[in-house]
Scaffold this motif. Structure first.
Motif, short mmCIF file in Angstrom:
data_model
loop_
_atom_site.label_atom_id
_atom_site.label_comp_id
_atom_site.label_asym_id
_atom_site.label_seq_id
_atom_site.Cartn_x
_atom_site.Cartn_y
_atom_site.Cartn_z
N ALA A 180 -33.74 21.52 13.13
CA ALA A 180 -32.87 20.30 12.13
C ALA A 180 -32.77 19.28 12.94
O ALA A 180 -32.77 18.28 12.41
N LEU A 181 -32.45 19.48 14.23
CA LEU A 181 -32.15 18.28 15.05
C LEU A 181 -33.53 17.03 15.11
O LEU A 181 -33.31 16.07 14.74
N ILE A 182 -34.67 17.73 15.46
CA ILE A 182 -35.77 17.06 15.55
C ILE A 182 -36.10 16.34 14.04
O ILE A 182 -36.52 15.07 13.82
N ILE A 183 -35.91 17.11 12.84
CA ILE A 183 -36.29 16.60 11.80
C ILE A 183 -35.37 15.38 11.31
O ILE A 183 -35.68 14.42 10.80
N SER A 184 -33.92 15.79 11.77
CA SER A 184 -32.96 14.73 11.36
C SER A 184 -33.54 13.27 12.25
O SER A 184 -33.16 12.26 11.48
N GLN A 185 -34.12 13.38 13.32
CA GLN A 185 -34.52 12.10 14.01
C GLN A 185 -35.48 11.62 13.45
O GLN A 185 -35.81 10.46 13.29
N LEU A 186 -36.52 12.27 13.17
CA LEU A 186 -37.84 11.66 12.37
C LEU A 186 -37.49 11.11 11.17
O LEU A 186 -37.92 10.11 10.85
N ASN A 187 -36.56 11.80 10.22
CA ASN A 187 -35.97 11.08 9.06
C ASN A 187 -35.16 9.98 9.34
O ASN A 187 -34.83 8.91 8.45
N GLN A 188 -34.68 9.71 10.57
CA GLN A 188 -34.27 8.45 11.01
C GLN A 188 -35.26 7.40 11.29
O GLN A 188 -34.75 6.43 12.09
N ALA B 53 -43.76 18.64 10.49
CA ALA B 53 -42.92 18.06 11.81
C ALA B 53 -43.67 18.01 13.09
O ALA B 53 -43.95 17.20 13.93
N TRP B 54 -44.19 19.53 13.32
CA TRP B 54 -44.93 19.64 14.29
C TRP B 54 -46.23 19.22 14.62
O TRP B 54 -46.49 18.57 15.62
N VAL B 55 -46.89 18.99 13.52
CA VAL B 55 -48.35 18.27 13.29
C VAL B 55 -48.11 16.72 13.50
O VAL B 55 -48.85 15.95 14.56
N ASP B 56 -47.24 16.01 13.01
CA ASP B 56 -46.76 14.46 12.94
C ASP B 56 -46.53 14.30 14.42
O ASP B 56 -47.06 13.37 14.94
N LEU B 57 -45.77 15.12 15.18
CA LEU B 57 -45.47 14.79 16.66
C LEU B 57 -46.45 14.84 17.60
O LEU B 57 -46.70 13.96 18.27
N ASP C 247 -39.29 8.56 19.14
CA ASP C 247 -39.27 8.89 20.64
C ASP C 247 -38.30 9.91 20.83
O ASP C 247 -38.35 10.91 21.58
N ALA C 248 -37.00 9.92 20.22
CA ALA C 248 -36.08 10.69 20.31
C ALA C 248 -36.46 12.22 19.91
O ALA C 248 -36.01 13.08 20.49
N ALA C 249 -37.16 12.26 18.73
CA ALA C 249 -37.64 13.46 18.20
C ALA C 249 -38.63 14.17 19.18
O ALA C 249 -38.47 15.38 19.22
N TRP C 250 -39.40 13.39 19.82
CA TRP C 250 -40.17 13.75 20.75
C TRP C 250 -39.88 14.40 21.90
O TRP C 250 -40.12 15.66 22.34
N THR C 251 -38.71 13.37 22.36
CA THR C 251 -38.03 14.22 23.60
C THR C 251 -37.23 15.30 23.38
O THR C 251 -37.18 16.24 24.00
N SER C 252 -36.66 15.41 22.15
CA SER C 252 -35.92 16.41 21.92
C SER C 252 -36.92 17.99 21.69
O SER C 252 -36.56 18.99 22.20
N ASP D 186 -27.79 12.56 5.03
CA ASP D 186 -26.84 12.04 5.76
C ASP D 186 -27.58 12.64 6.90
O ASP D 186 -27.02 13.44 7.83
N TRP D 187 -28.63 12.02 7.24
CA TRP D 187 -29.56 12.54 8.58
C TRP D 187 -28.59 12.37 10.01
O TRP D 187 -28.76 13.05 10.96
N ALA D 188 -27.76 11.17 10.14
CA ALA D 188 -26.99 10.96 11.24
C ALA D 188 -26.15 12.18 11.56
O ALA D 188 -25.68 12.60 12.54
N GLY D 189 -25.55 12.37 10.36
CA GLY D 189 -24.52 13.44 10.29
C GLY D 189 -25.11 14.77 10.54
O GLY D 189 -24.59 15.52 11.39
N VAL D 190 -26.39 15.08 10.18
CA VAL D 190 -27.16 16.26 10.53
C VAL D 190 -27.36 16.26 11.95
O VAL D 190 -27.30 17.30 12.59
N GLU D 191 -27.84 15.15 12.55
CA GLU D 191 -28.14 15.21 14.01
C GLU D 191 -26.68 15.44 14.78
O GLU D 191 -26.89 16.30 15.65
N ALA D 192 -25.55 14.98 14.50
CA ALA D 192 -24.23 15.20 14.99
C ALA D 192 -23.96 16.79 15.08
O ALA D 192 -23.62 17.42 16.10
N CYS D 193 -24.27 17.33 13.75
CA CYS D 193 -24.10 18.76 13.46
C CYS D 193 -24.81 19.77 14.35
O CYS D 193 -24.43 20.67 14.94
N CYS D 194 -25.94 18.99 14.41
CA CYS D 194 -26.98 20.13 15.17
C CYS D 194 -26.68 20.11 16.71
O CYS D 194 -26.95 20.86 17.14
#
Length: 747
Positions: free
Chosen positions: A671-679, A704-708, A683-688, A647-655
């Motif tokens: 955890a926030l960045i990875i939840s955004q990548l999994n969705q 995740a760091w390399v992919d970004l 762009d949101a992940a890079w901004t975070s 539940d990556w949207a739920g993870v994002e909200a909890c983060c």
């Protein structure tokens, strides 16, 4: 003879090409001002003040290094406050040679009749002293018009108040005491005892000086010495004798010396005593109340006293507040402590007493607003502790409160840091770390975190003290036979010498069903047990012996927040989850007991109702009352639960909620960045990432760091960072392969 001395000194300074300017007008002991290089074409504007003495009298008291000069107090006070460094010169009329010494507070030795200083025979006033005297002139510190003021920051508030008043009428006495008391603040007893012993035959031991010594001893926690000082002061002041005897008697009662108190009060006991003095009357009445068991005697006495009369005697208010707290009347105690603080905002006793009363009310579950009380305890205790540390006061007494409050809310890591000496990375100074209560609570927190090795270290620090058996029992191997564990706790109870130690031992024995009927009576006074405590220990013992229904009935008969929390624990351990949840709800809604809501989360999770546990955890976080480490654990729990369900949207909200609590927590950030990548929200992940910039400390984050960076920022700077990370994770082949992708990106 005096003019010969002035002439010889003038000649000596003239030979140095220093300007000698005699002060011919009436002075306070300065014969001349000497300007360094004043007779040259480059005068310095740097001066030395000179006092000159000439005659064979000044060479009679020979010492190992020269001669001892004695002087008058009025001159010393003036010299120490002078803008210029002051040099005393004694001149031998036969040899026409002068010898000098600089007058400084450190060089002076106080005596019963004045002061003295040694004049070294090596300090000849000629060219050999040119450089030394020049250094003195150039190193002259700024003047302090009040010698007492320099040491006031090193002394307790009430001592400062007494010294400030003393300096107005007795500047010499104030200066002497200020130096002695500030110099001995690391071992105040070693300073006060000789002062009091000498004062019996010391003509300079005035009432004001003795009262100042008494205030100092009391602030440092030595009430027995304070009592002696005020009793001596009473002997020297017939006009204020009743009040001073009253203060001494109250301190005697406080330390449990009833015979001494009775002796101090004897002159005014009997039919004519009423109205003698408020402090006297309160002390007499307190003794009678203790003997008869009638606390109402004090209440009747105080009915006829005006608020103004009471407020004018903070010592009386503090005494009454301590008695109220001792009998469990915390509302009355807090009201009295408030009055002390209104009268004296910096009062250590008032602020510390209020913090203690609030803490005791918390421990007994007798507060309506526990979180508010906890916050006030921390604020008051921290403020008082910092003040006490400043003047080397007994900060261990208030450090205990901080440690116990943090333990009460389950902030175990904070407790360990508070209990650990600064030499080992903690926050406790040496006296605080050696306090048995601090060590015991530190060991408790270590066990709560399953760190028995650290608990053993706290036990090692208490080796040879009554606290050692208790800490050894806490840290004992849980696999050892139950009989051996009970035996250890019995030894600990036999050695207990504080209320906390006694209560811990009772609780541990009761939790094993090993509490004897006589145990509660044996330590009732030491542990300060009330009826509610007796019910709680008896119920815990019954539950551990298998009589859960009996325990429930007992606790229901003496219902309180503390009883509710214990009942929840007993029902949970018995597997009676539905009943436990019902009590959680009752205790939380009825008393606002946070522990009940925490237990509800745990019981729901144990029962497998994870969704309900998560919702309850959110309610718990929303209170804003949890200790930091509990908030961290709950946030982590909510994030992990949603991650396991993808539940990556739920993870994002909890983060996002977690980052509001801890904006710099890198685990929550990733955890926030990875939840955004999994969705697939790159762009949101890079901004975070750009906003939070969390460090990469876990090889699991590298992908995740390399992919970004491959997608948004594969620059030389990013590749340089990758090289640094490669050295950090040199033994992780998979991680190294991921980092290499930045150097060899796919086409």
């Amino acid at each position: 003879m005096e003019r010969r001395g002035v002439a010889e000194v003038q000649l000596a300074f003239t030979n140095l090409t220093w300007a000698f300017r005699e002060q011919r007008e009436a002075d306070q002991g300065i014969d001349a001002h000497v300007e360094v290089d004043g007779l040259t074409t480059n005068p310095t504007g740097r001066y030395i003040a000179v006092q000159i003495k000439c005659g064979p009298t000044f060479f009679k008291r020979r010492t190992r290094i020269g001669w001892r000069f004695t002087g008058e107090p009025r001159h010393l006070t003036y010299w120490l406050a002078n803008l210029m460094p002051v040099v005393l010169v004694i001149v031998d009329p036969e040899t026409r040679v002068g010898y000098w010494v600089q007058i400084t507070a450190d060089a002076v030795r106080e005596t019963d009749r004045g002061w003295s200083i040694e004049v070294p025979s090596a300090n000849v006033l000629d060219a050999s002293s040119r450089d030394t005297l020049r250094d003195i002139a150039f190193a002259a510190p700024s003047a302090n018009p009040d010698p007492v003021a320099e040491v006031l920051p090193l002394l307790p508030p009430s001592t400062v108040e007494m010294l400030s008043a003393l300096s107005q009428v007795d500047p010499d006495g104030a200066r002497r005491l200020a130096r002695m008391l500030s110099g001995g603040r690391d071992d105040p007893r070693a300073v006060v005892e000789p002062l009091l012993a000498a004062s019996r035959g010391w003509v300079h031991a005035t009432v004001a000086r003795l009262a100042t010594v008494g205030a100092y001893a009391n602030d440092h926690g030595h009430q027995d010495l304070a009592m002696e000082a005020f009793a001596l002061a009473a002997e020297r002041d017939p006009d204020n004798q009743p009040r001073l005897r009253g203060i001494a008697a109250i301190m005697a009662i406080t330390v449990g010396d009833r015979s001494q108190a009775a002796g101090l009060l004897r002159p005014v006991q009997g039919p004519q005593r009423a109205g003698t003095n408020l402090l006297m009357d309160v002390a007499v009445c307190a003794l009678e109340a203790d003997e008869s068991g009638r606390e109402d005697l004090l209440e009747k006495l105080l009915i006829d006293r005006s608020d103004g009369e009471l407020d004018a005697e903070p010592t009386c208010l503090l005494f009454l507040a301590e008695r109220a707290a001792g009998r469990g009347d915390f509302d009355q105690a807090l009201a009295l402590y408030d009055r002390v603080c209104e009268r004296q905002p910096t009062s250590t006793g008032g602020r510390l007493g209020r913090a203690r009363a609030l803490m005791e009310r918390l421990l007994r579950g007798a507060t309506t607003l526990p979180f508010q009380d906890q916050q006030e305890v921390v604020a008051l205790a921290t403020s008082v502790r910092d003040d006490l540390r400043r003047w080397a006061g007994p900060s261990e007494t208030v450090h205990r409160l901080l440690v116990q409050e943090r333990m009460l809310v389950g902030a175990f890591m904070e407790v360990i840091e508070l209990a650990t000496p600064t030499a080992f990375g903690g926050q406790a100074n040496d006296r605080e770390a050696s306090d048995p209560v601090v060590a015991i609570v530190g060991a408790q927190a270590s066990i709560a975190l399953d760190d028995r090795i650290r608990a053993v270290r706290f036990g090692d620090a208490m080796r040879g003290t009554p606290a050692e058996p208790l800490i050894r029992a806490l840290a004992a191997d849980p696999r050892q036979p139950a009989t051996a564990t009970v035996a250890m706790w019995r030894i600990a109870l036999d050695n207990a010498d504080t209320p906390l130690a006694a209560r811990i031992c009772l609780n541990q024995l009761a939790s094993r069903g090993a509490l004897d009927a006589t145990d509660l009576d044996r330590v009732a006074v030491l542990a300060n047990l009330d009826d509610g405590d007796r019910v709680a220990y008896t119920a815990r013992n019954a539950a551990a012996s298998g009589d859960h229904d009996g325990a429930v009935t007992l606790l229901r008969s003496a219902w309180s927040p503390a009883a509710g929390e214990l009942l929840i624990e007993i029902l949970r351990e018995a597997g009676r989850y539905d009943e436990a949840l019902a009590v959680c709800e009752e205790t939380w809604t009825g008393y606002g007991a946070l522990q009940a809501l925490q237990e509800k989360v745990n019981i729901l999770a144990i029962r497998g109702d994870l969704d309900a546990a998560d919702e309850c955890a959110k309610d718990l976080l929303a209170t804003g009352e949890l200790a930091t480490e509990h908030r961290k654990a709950l946030h982590r729990r909510l994030i992990e639960r949603r991650a396991t369900r993808n539940d990556w949207a739920g993870v994002e909200a909890c983060c996002r909620a977690a980052l509001k609590d801890e904006p710099t927590n890198r685990d929550h950030a990733w955890a926030l960045i990875i939840s955004q990548l999994n969705q697939n929200r790159w762009d949101a992940a890079w901004t975070s990432y750009r906003h939070l910039r969390p460090d990469v400390t876990d090889p699991g984050i590298v992908s995740a760091w390399v992919d970004l960076h491959l997608r948004f920022d594969n620059t030389p700077q990013a590749r340089a960072t990758a090289t640094t990370l490669a050295s950090r994770f040199a033994h992780e082949p998979h991680t190294l392969a991921l980092l290499e992708r930045l150097n060899n990106p796919a086409p």
